[in-house]
Structures are given as C-alpha cells and as structure tokens.
Scaffold this motif. Sequence first.
Motif, PDB file in Angstrom:
ATOM      1  N   UNK A   1       2.345   4.949  -0.892  1.00  0.00           N
ATOM      2  CA  UNK A   1       2.401   5.469   0.479  1.00  0.00           C
ATOM      3  C   UNK A   1       2.244   4.323   1.488  1.00  0.00           C
ATOM      4  N   UNK A   2       1.310   3.423   1.197  1.00  0.00           N
ATOM      5  CA  UNK A   2       1.091   2.274   2.086  1.00  0.00           C
ATOM      6  C   UNK A   2       2.322   1.388   2.139  1.00  0.00           C
ATOM      7  N   UNK A   3       2.966   1.219   0.995  1.00  0.00           N
ATOM      8  CA  UNK A   3       4.169   0.396   0.933  1.00  0.00           C
ATOM      9  C   UNK A   3       5.295   1.007   1.764  1.00  0.00           C
ATOM     10  N   UNK A   4       5.442   2.330   1.671  1.00  0.00           N
ATOM     11  CA  UNK A   4       6.494   3.014   2.429  1.00  0.00           C
ATOM     12  C   UNK A   4       6.221   2.959   3.926  1.00  0.00           C
ATOM     13  N   UNK A   5       4.933   3.064   4.293  1.00  0.00           N
ATOM     14  CA  UNK A   5       4.561   3.083   5.710  1.00  0.00           C
ATOM     15  C   UNK A   5       4.666   1.705   6.360  1.00  0.00           C
ATOM     16  N   UNK A   6       4.376   0.654   5.592  1.00  0.00           N
ATOM     17  CA  UNK A   6       4.357  -0.703   6.144  1.00  0.00           C
ATOM     18  C   UNK A   6       5.604  -1.499   5.799  1.00  0.00           C
ATOM     19  N   UNK A   7       6.448  -0.924   4.926  1.00  0.00           N
ATOM     20  CA  UNK A   7       7.667  -1.608   4.475  1.00  0.00           C
ATOM     21  C   UNK A   7       7.348  -2.934   3.782  1.00  0.00           C
ATOM     22  N   UNK A   8       6.223  -2.944   3.071  1.00  0.00           N
ATOM     23  CA  UNK A   8       5.840  -4.114   2.289  1.00  0.00           C
ATOM     24  C   UNK A   8       5.745  -3.730   0.822  1.00  0.00           C
ATOM     25  N   UNK A   9       5.859  -4.715  -0.048  1.00  0.00           N
ATOM     26  CA  UNK A   9       5.818  -4.445  -1.486  1.00  0.00           C
ATOM     27  C   UNK A   9       4.428  -3.966  -1.910  1.00  0.00           C
ATOM     28  N   UNK A  10       4.399  -3.226  -3.005  1.00  0.00           N
ATOM     29  CA  UNK A  10       3.145  -2.696  -3.520  1.00  0.00           C
ATOM     30  C   UNK A  10       2.411  -3.786  -4.299  1.00  0.00           C
ATOM     31  N   UNK A  11       1.220  -4.132  -3.844  1.00  0.00           N
ATOM     32  CA  UNK A  11       0.441  -5.148  -4.542  1.00  0.00           C
ATOM     33  C   UNK A  11      -1.046  -4.907  -4.309  1.00  0.00           C
ATOM     34  N   UNK A  12      -1.854  -5.385  -5.260  1.00  0.00           N
ATOM     35  CA  UNK A  12      -3.310  -5.236  -5.171  1.00  0.00           C
ATOM     36  C   UNK A  12      -3.983  -6.237  -6.093  1.00  0.00           C
ATOM     37  N   UNK A  13      -5.094  -6.774  -5.658  1.00  0.00           N
ATOM     38  CA  UNK A  13      -5.877  -7.731  -6.451  1.00  0.00           C
ATOM     39  C   UNK A  13      -5.033  -8.919  -6.912  1.00  0.00           C
ATOM     40  N   UNK A  14      -4.124  -9.366  -6.018  1.00  0.00           N
ATOM     41  CA  UNK A  14      -3.235 -10.506  -6.287  1.00  0.00           C
ATOM     42  C   UNK A  14      -2.281 -10.246  -7.453  1.00  0.00           C
ATOM     43  N   UNK A  15      -1.957  -8.963  -7.651  1.00  0.00           N
ATOM     44  CA  UNK A  15      -0.950  -8.560  -8.629  1.00  0.00           C
ATOM     45  C   UNK A  15       0.070  -7.665  -7.935  1.00  0.00           C
ATOM     46  N   UNK A  16       1.294  -7.668  -8.423  1.00  0.00           N
ATOM     47  CA  UNK A  16       2.288  -6.703  -7.964  1.00  0.00           C
ATOM     48  C   UNK A  16       2.150  -5.443  -8.801  1.00  0.00           C
ATOM     49  N   UNK A  17       2.277  -4.299  -8.167  1.00  0.00           N
ATOM     50  CA  UNK A  17       2.193  -3.038  -8.893  1.00  0.00           C
ATOM     51  C   UNK A  17       3.417  -2.879  -9.796  1.00  0.00           C
ATOM     52  N   UNK A  18       3.266  -2.257 -10.971  1.00  0.00           N
ATOM     53  CA  UNK A  18       4.423  -1.979 -11.828  1.00  0.00           C
ATOM     54  C   UNK A  18       5.484  -1.186 -11.062  1.00  0.00           C
ATOM     55  N   UNK A  19       6.759  -1.438 -11.329  1.00  0.00           N
ATOM     56  CA  UNK A  19       7.845  -0.850 -10.553  1.00  0.00           C
ATOM     57  C   UNK A  19       7.841   0.682 -10.562  1.00  0.00           C
ATOM     58  N   UNK A  20       7.560   1.268 -11.712  1.00  0.00           N
ATOM     59  CA  UNK A  20       7.635   2.729 -11.831  1.00  0.00           C
ATOM     60  C   UNK A  20       6.290   3.423 -11.620  1.00  0.00           C
TER      61      UNK A  20
END
Length: 440
Positions: free
Chosen positions: A321-340
């Motif tokens: 939801x945060x990614x969709x709202x900010x138009x930024x990639x999904x990431x946390x704790x210096x990792x990218x979230x898995x695509x699916x």
Amino acid sequence: MLNLLKKQSPARIIAMGFMFTILLGSALLMLPFCIKDGQTLSYIDALHTSTSAVCVTGLIVKDVGSTFTPFGQTIIAILIQIGGLGISTIGAGIILAVGKKVSLKGVNIIKEGSNLSTRKGLIAFIKEIFITTVIIEFIGAVISFSVFIQDMHFSTAVGMSLFHSIASFNNAGFDIMGCLGSEFAYLNLAPYKDNVVLNLTTSLLIILGGIGFLVIKDLLNSKFRWKNFSMHTKVVLSMTVVLLTGGTLLLKLTEKGNISWLGAFFTSVSARTAGFSTFNLSEFTVAGLFLIICLMFVGASPGSTGGGIKTTTVFALFQGIKSSATNKSEKAFKYSMPKDAYKKASVIALLSLFVIIVGTFVVAIFEPQFTLTQILFEMTSAFGTVGLSTGITPSLSVGSKVVNVIIMFIGRLGPLTIASLWSFSRGEGYYYPEGNISIG
C-alpha cells in the motif's frame, strides 16, 4: 492406496494427514475410558474437540478437565503436539527415529508443511525443531509446576504443568482446570490472573511458539545480534513487538478499570492465536472485543504453531500500500520485498475475510439468539485457531459446531492451501490480449 498418495500434491497429502488425525482423535475420545463417570460425549462434540486440538485452537464445547479422564486429556495433549508441530514434521521425526531415510517426496511434503522456501538442510532442521520443542516445553513445565504445586497435589501439579506447557507453546488455549472441581469449569486461567510467574511464563511460551522455528534458529545462530538477523526475522520480531505493545495499550484503554496491566499484556499475547484467558471476555466492551478480533485475524508468524493470516502477510500488505501511495519500490530493513509478496498477501487476506464472513453469516442463521459481535468473534477465533470465546461455544447447535470444525480446519491449513487443493492445471497454454478496467 500408496500409488494414489504418490500422485497427490504435498498440500493434499498434508490436508489428508490432518483430516485423518482429527478423525482418529475423535474416535479415541469416544472410548469409555477417555470419559469420566457421569459425563456424556456426543460424536459431534468429540469431533469438535479433536479438531480444536489438532488445529491448536482451544474452542471447547465440553470442559476438558471435567469431562475427560487423565487418559483422555493425554490424548488431547498428543493431538495438540501433533497439530502444533505439523503432520509432516511428526511423520519425518518418526521416520528418522526408526533409522529410515526420508524420500524426496517426503522432503517436499515437509517443506510445504513447514512453509519453507528451500529443501536445503531440511532434515537437520526437523531434528532441531524436536530438540527445541522438548527443551522449551520442559522448562515451561518446570516453571509452571512451581506455581501449580502450591494449590494441588504433586501428581495433579505434574500433569497440569505438562499439559499447560504443551498447550502454551503450541498456541492452543486448552486447560484442564476443570479437573480441580466443577467451579473451575470453563474458567481457563482466571484463577491465576494475578500470578505474575504463570502469566509471564505462559506469555513467553506463546511468543516463542508464535514467532516460528525459523526465527528461533536465526536468533540462536546470530547470537541475538540484530544486524545479523535475516529479513524474515526482523519483520517477525518488529511486527510482534508492535502488535503486543499496541494491543496492551489499547486493551488497557478500552477496558480501563476492568483489567490490570498484566491482564492487558497477557490478553494481547494470547489473542494472537493462543486462546488462554484470565478475564471474562463476555464482560469486555465492544471496542475491546473488536480489538481482539483484529489481533486474532493477524495471528502469529509463518512456520509457527499459531494461525491467523500471519504477521508477515500484514507487513507485506502495508508495504504494498505504501509503495502504491508513494510510487516507490517496496523495501524494508535494507532489503527489497519479494516481487509477489504483496499479491500473495492480498489473496490470503481476502480469502481469509471471505471465510470469516461466510462462517459468520451461516452461524447467524443457526444462532439468532447471539449478537453479531459474539458470532464474528467466534468465527475469527476459529479461523485464527485462537480459542478465545465470549462464552457461546458450549451453547452452539450441531450445525454451528460443524461450521466451527470446517473453519478451524481451513484456518490451520491456510485458505490459500485449501484453495490450491482443487488445482489440477499445470499452466495455461493460451493468453488473451490485455484489457482495460478502472480501479478505485
């Protein structure tokens, strides 16, 4: 029969294993020497109890302590242990114990049942699970014994401590307090609501069982250093702290003088799939019950003994939801979230809501005398394999008990796993041109 099983997917074999264990458990509980003199037990009540035990829930239609003999209580404890560790894990443990090797098919079943992403080191991991379980449950039983021995005979305190430790670590809200007398029936841990040692010990057992064996292993291997934790461990621990802290503060706020800080913390811990209660939930405010419903819906973490949609699912939803709202990639704790991750989390959340809504609707038809809040609470508790209740479970009709059994089964396996049981396709051989649809 064996050839038929070989052709089944790991998910189907696991589902059949759970179903067989439930049916076997219900048959055993119907045996005369499992039921105390003067007590009666219908098959639907035996089936409900067995399902609740194997699905590590704790919703009861018959008080365990006052209905079942020590042998019957032992059967329930075994069912809880099997359900908590998982059919595939128990099966693999037995195979290893007799000196046999686990086949590739068996390894895939264990991988599916343990919610793991790889087969690497799986057999060693199974051994670690058993060792970890024995150590934690033994320590929990010893500490619990120091509390129970103050109020009971030695043999009763031993049995109570072992049962309580198994139920706590496996996030199953069963108790056998009823064996102390009829006045304790259905009270759960209310007689010990002010006992700090038992409350904190039970809470720690629930938390350890709820964070999952992968996280426990990572904690030990990384020597409890945050920077060495995997992304999964960081997400699970962060969400656990947020939910426990937020749950405690909000419960104290909604219930005000009706609950102590210790009680608010314990209820916040237990609502995340354990199902033990130290206060009468029927006396809680609607706001307090709604908060517990939310906690039950989230539940524990993947690879744990608990249920719910899982902490990582909620985390993935918020990141998406945060990614969709900010138009930024999904990431946390210096990792990218898995695509699916977001897609899978959305499917799990929607399917789970669908199961709870349908269950609530059906039971509302069967039980018009109960309020919507009571029924929604019951169905969410069943789906989240929690075991908390506002007190309506023993009064349910046969139809509602069947609904409870089905929802507990779905909650233990997971709605996505249940949905995949009917999937026979190996993929699509054709594609349509992409169309347009307005969203939102």
